[in-house]
Design a protein around this motif. Structure first.
Motif, mmCIF file in Angstrom:
data_model
loop_
_atom_site.group_PDB
_atom_site.id
_atom_site.type_symbol
_atom_site.label_atom_id
_atom_site.label_comp_id
_atom_site.label_asym_id
_atom_site.label_seq_id
_atom_site.Cartn_x
_atom_site.Cartn_y
_atom_site.Cartn_z
ATOM 1 N N LEU A 1 -53.103 71.565 78.801
ATOM 2 C CA LEU A 1 -53.179 70.321 79.576
ATOM 3 C C LEU A 1 -53.615 70.609 81.011
ATOM 4 N N VAL A 2 -53.106 71.717 81.565
ATOM 5 C CA VAL A 2 -53.543 72.123 82.905
ATOM 6 C C VAL A 2 -55.038 72.428 82.904
ATOM 7 N N ASP A 3 -55.494 73.142 81.869
ATOM 8 C CA ASP A 3 -56.919 73.459 81.766
ATOM 9 C C ASP A 3 -57.765 72.200 81.634
ATOM 10 N N LEU A 4 -57.294 71.243 80.826
ATOM 11 C CA LEU A 4 -58.052 70.007 80.637
ATOM 12 C C LEU A 4 -58.164 69.230 81.951
ATOM 13 N N GLU A 5 -57.099 69.249 82.739
ATOM 14 C CA GLU A 5 -57.133 68.578 84.035
ATOM 15 C C GLU A 5 -58.087 69.275 85.002
ATOM 16 N N THR A 6 -58.077 70.620 84.957
ATOM 17 C CA THR A 6 -58.876 71.389 85.913
ATOM 18 C C THR A 6 -60.336 71.476 85.513
ATOM 19 N N VAL A 7 -60.616 71.646 84.213
ATOM 20 C CA VAL A 7 -61.976 71.927 83.763
ATOM 21 C C VAL A 7 -62.923 70.765 84.044
ATOM 22 N N GLN A 8 -62.389 69.575 84.268
ATOM 23 C CA GLN A 8 -63.244 68.433 84.569
ATOM 24 C C GLN A 8 -63.722 68.436 86.025
ATOM 25 N N GLU A 9 -63.117 69.307 86.856
ATOM 26 C CA GLU A 9 -63.498 69.345 88.267
ATOM 27 C C GLU A 9 -63.841 70.735 88.774
ATOM 28 N N ALA A 10 -63.389 71.775 88.090
ATOM 29 C CA ALA A 10 -63.655 73.138 88.546
ATOM 30 C C ALA A 10 -63.723 74.051 87.337
ATOM 31 N N PRO A 11 -64.476 75.145 87.437
ATOM 32 C CA PRO A 11 -64.530 76.084 86.322
ATOM 33 C C PRO A 11 -63.190 76.765 86.100
ATOM 34 N N THR A 12 -62.883 77.026 84.844
ATOM 35 C CA THR A 12 -61.658 77.734 84.486
ATOM 36 C C THR A 12 -62.019 78.924 83.631
ATOM 37 N N ALA A 13 -61.057 79.828 83.503
ATOM 38 C CA ALA A 13 -61.268 81.013 82.672
ATOM 39 C C ALA A 13 -60.940 80.750 81.223
ATOM 40 N N GLY A 14 -60.578 79.517 80.873
ATOM 41 C CA GLY A 14 -60.217 79.203 79.496
ATOM 42 C C GLY A 14 -58.728 79.336 79.279
ATOM 43 N N ALA A 15 -58.289 78.918 78.118
ATOM 44 C CA ALA A 15 -56.870 78.977 77.790
ATOM 45 C C ALA A 15 -56.399 80.417 77.734
ATOM 46 N N THR A 16 -55.236 80.664 78.262
ATOM 47 C CA THR A 16 -54.663 82.002 78.310
ATOM 48 C C THR A 16 -53.377 82.037 77.503
ATOM 49 N N VAL A 17 -53.251 83.047 76.660
ATOM 50 C CA VAL A 17 -52.027 83.202 75.892
ATOM 51 C C VAL A 17 -50.914 83.658 76.811
ATOM 52 N N VAL A 18 -49.699 83.162 76.583
ATOM 53 C CA VAL A 18 -48.564 83.501 77.439
ATOM 54 C C VAL A 18 -48.369 85.004 77.464
ATOM 55 N N SER A 19 -48.310 85.574 78.655
ATOM 56 C CA SER A 19 -48.266 87.030 78.808
ATOM 57 C C SER A 19 -46.835 87.530 78.922
ATOM 58 N N VAL A 20 -46.012 87.214 77.947
ATOM 59 C CA VAL A 20 -44.651 87.732 77.896
ATOM 60 C C VAL A 20 -44.419 88.281 76.508
ATOM 61 N N SER A 21 -43.362 89.043 76.372
ATOM 62 C CA SER A 21 -43.069 89.652 75.085
ATOM 63 C C SER A 21 -41.574 89.882 74.970
ATOM 64 N N THR A 22 -41.094 89.776 73.730
ATOM 65 C CA THR A 22 -39.695 90.101 73.478
ATOM 66 C C THR A 22 -39.535 91.524 72.996
ATOM 67 N N GLY A 23 -40.645 92.265 72.902
ATOM 68 C CA GLY A 23 -40.553 93.663 72.540
ATOM 69 C C GLY A 23 -40.469 93.915 71.056
ATOM 70 N N ARG A 24 -40.721 92.907 70.226
ATOM 71 C CA ARG A 24 -40.631 93.136 68.792
ATOM 72 C C ARG A 24 -41.890 93.795 68.291
#
Length: 531
Positions: free
Chosen positions: A508-531
């Motif tokens: 949703l943040v990307d959709l709001e931003t991409v209409q007015e400024a370039p974005t790097a695309g959707a990013t996967v959440v960069s966290v991990s539970t270590g499994r």
């Protein structure tokens, strides 16, 4: 068979002993040095964005560019600033007598004193003017000089107008046009930086929220493993479970402890990323401030109007606006360079006035003529004659210049036209990329909505499976391995649901931003539970 069971029992005892020795050693290992506890700052998404707009270093750097562009415009306008000139001079000359008519008996001396003032200016329509006024006082010991001392003044005015080349545009005017367009581009760059900074803040905020939630999942999973370990040890003590099952439970606890450690590191790493975006580096508690995020990710299903989003992006995207402004700059350069291929034809008009005064001698008849009287005409008389237009001159000239084979200007014009054609094609390509990126981001919104529904269903099924597996284990119908597997699957399902929810909010943040400024695309959440 009995020997095999005895061997297995001995191996189990050895394994229990090894783990019993390893676990205390692991527990007694020196802990990593924790940084001093800092203040905890409650932070909503709106607060985070506000802090970033105030403190972000990249944004603060970008805000200076419009001011630099304003100075460039002011500098371009200095070409048309009037230029004042002035001088004061004095001189004295002594020369030997060359004959009777030198007018002196010993040596000839001439002294002079003069002043000059003037103004000149280049005008913004291909013309320029020059005004000059000078005065001089000359005195000598020559008896034939009259007036002596003499006073003289001259007032002159010249005006030059370009008739072909530099008439509609010239280097200075073109530079001003380019500077103004660059000022508009700097505003677009600033707006783009604001939009991308806001997007980075929201991404970093959700990454911290995801890391904290992942840590909670990892700790819950560790609590389940510890509970299972306590139950297994109790059963071993009463003889209803083999010791090897305790080893498996202890190994599972160790794995989930590692997952907690990794998740804690992810929280700190993402907090560091958030603080570098929103906090002021001059704060004393910059590196030790912890965040208590008050905003939770939410899900509200929405239908995306892709075509409307594409139209908005084609109209408002900052990279497209920059490209179009660059096209305008190239067009201005073409107009200037086309003008430079014309002949250089100038008209020049001049007008001048003169005045004179001093001590005039009246000579009588004879040779050499005797001086019979003198008349003193001072500064006032000189200026009266100047302003009375007693002595005047005027001039008019037309100047023409054109190089044979104007190859340099024509080649530059042809080169700039090719650059304009290239830039127009690049703009078309960029418009295609913008439309594609908007459609891709809109598709991510739809995809993440479906992902979230799927992961929610999976998490509910995993909860039911784990409850069933624990009941079967309590009844002796399951094993430690299956219970641990069910716990892992539930933790994976919880994490997958978390990732899907965060990805949905990020899309949703990307959709709001991409209409007015370039974005790097959707990013996967960069966290991990270590499994």
């Amino acid at each position: 068979m009995r020997q095999y069971r005895s061997r297995v029992a001995r191996l189990a005892v050895v394994a229990v002993a090894v783990v019993a020795m390893a676990v205390p050693a692991f527990a007694q290992a020196p802990a990593a040095q924790e940084p001093p506890a800092g203040p905890v700052r409650q932070l909503s998404m709106e607060d985070a964005v506000s802090l970033a707009l105030q403190n972000n270093l990249t944004l603060r750097v970008e805000r200076i560019n419009p001011e630099l562009a304003d100075l460039a415009i002011a500098q371009a306008k200095t070409v048309w600033t009037p230029n004042l000139t002035g001088s004061v001079s004095t001189s004295s000359r002594t020369s030997p007598i060359s004959g009777f008519f030198s007018g002196a008996t010993d040596k000839l001396t001439r002294d002079s004193f003069g002043t000059a003032a003037g103004a000149n200016q280049v005008l913004p329509w291909g013309s320029n003017y020059n005004v000059s006024w000078d005065t001089a006082r000359n005195e000598s010991n020559c008896v034939y000089d009259s007036p002596n001392p003499s006073l003289a003044t001259n007032l002159g005015f010249t005006f030059t107008q370009s008739l072909l080349r530099n008439l509609k545009t010239d280097s200075a005017r073109n530079q001003l046009v380019v500077s103004k367009m660059n000022r508009e581009i700097s505003d677009i760059d600033l707006r783009q930086t604001v939009l991308t900074t806001v997007r980075s803040v929201k991404y970093a905020y959700w990454d911290v929220r995801a890391a904290v939630a992942a840590l909670q999942v990892a700790r819950q999973s560790l609590d389940l493993a510890r509970e299972a370990l306590r139950n297994n040890r109790s059963k071993v003590e009463i003889g209803t479970m083999a010791p090897i099952d305790v080893v498996e439970a202890e190994a599972e606890e160790a794995r989930r402890t590692e997952a907690v450690i990794v998740a804690e590191a992810a929280v700190k790493r993402n907090e560091d990323r958030l603080r570098t975006i929103i906090l002021d580096t001059k704060d004393a508690d910059y590196w030790v401030t912890r965040f208590d995020l008050t905003e939770q990710p939410t899900f509200e299903a929405m239908a995306v109007d892709v075509e409307s989003a594409v139209r908005t992006a084609l109209e408002k995207r900052t990279d497209l606006l920059q490209s179009r402004k660059n096209l305008e700059i190239t067009g201005a350069n073409i107009r200037y360079q086309r003008n430079q291929t014309l002949p250089d034809l100038n008209a020049q008009v001049g007008y001048g006035l003169s005045g004179q005064g001093g001590r005039k001698l009246n000579f009588g008849p004879g040779f050499p003529p005797p001086v019979i009287g003198e008349i003193d005409e001072g500064f006032g008389t000189m200026m009266s004659r100047l302003l009375g237009n007693d002595y005047h001159n005027w001039s008019f000239a037309v100047q023409f210049s054109y190089p044979i084979g104007n190859g340099n200007a024509e080649a530059q014009l042809a080169r700039t036209k090719l650059q304009l054609s290239q830039a127009e094609i690049q703009l078309q390509n960029l418009e295609l990329q913008v439309a594609t990126s908007v459609r891709d981001v809109a598709r991510n919104v739809d995809t993440n909505q479906l992902r979230l529904a799927s992961t929610q269903a999976t998490r509910k099924l995993m909860e039911r499976r784990m409850e069933a597996e624990q009941k079967k284990f309590a009844a002796g119908l399951s094993t430690n391995f299956l219970v641990f597997q069910a716990q892992r699957d539930l933790a994976d399902a919880q994490y997958s649901e978390l990732v899907a929810l965060l990805d949905y909010n990020k899309s949703l943040v990307d959709l709001e931003t991409v209409q007015e400024a370039p974005t790097a695309g959707a990013t996967v959440v960069s966290v991990s539970t270590g499994r």
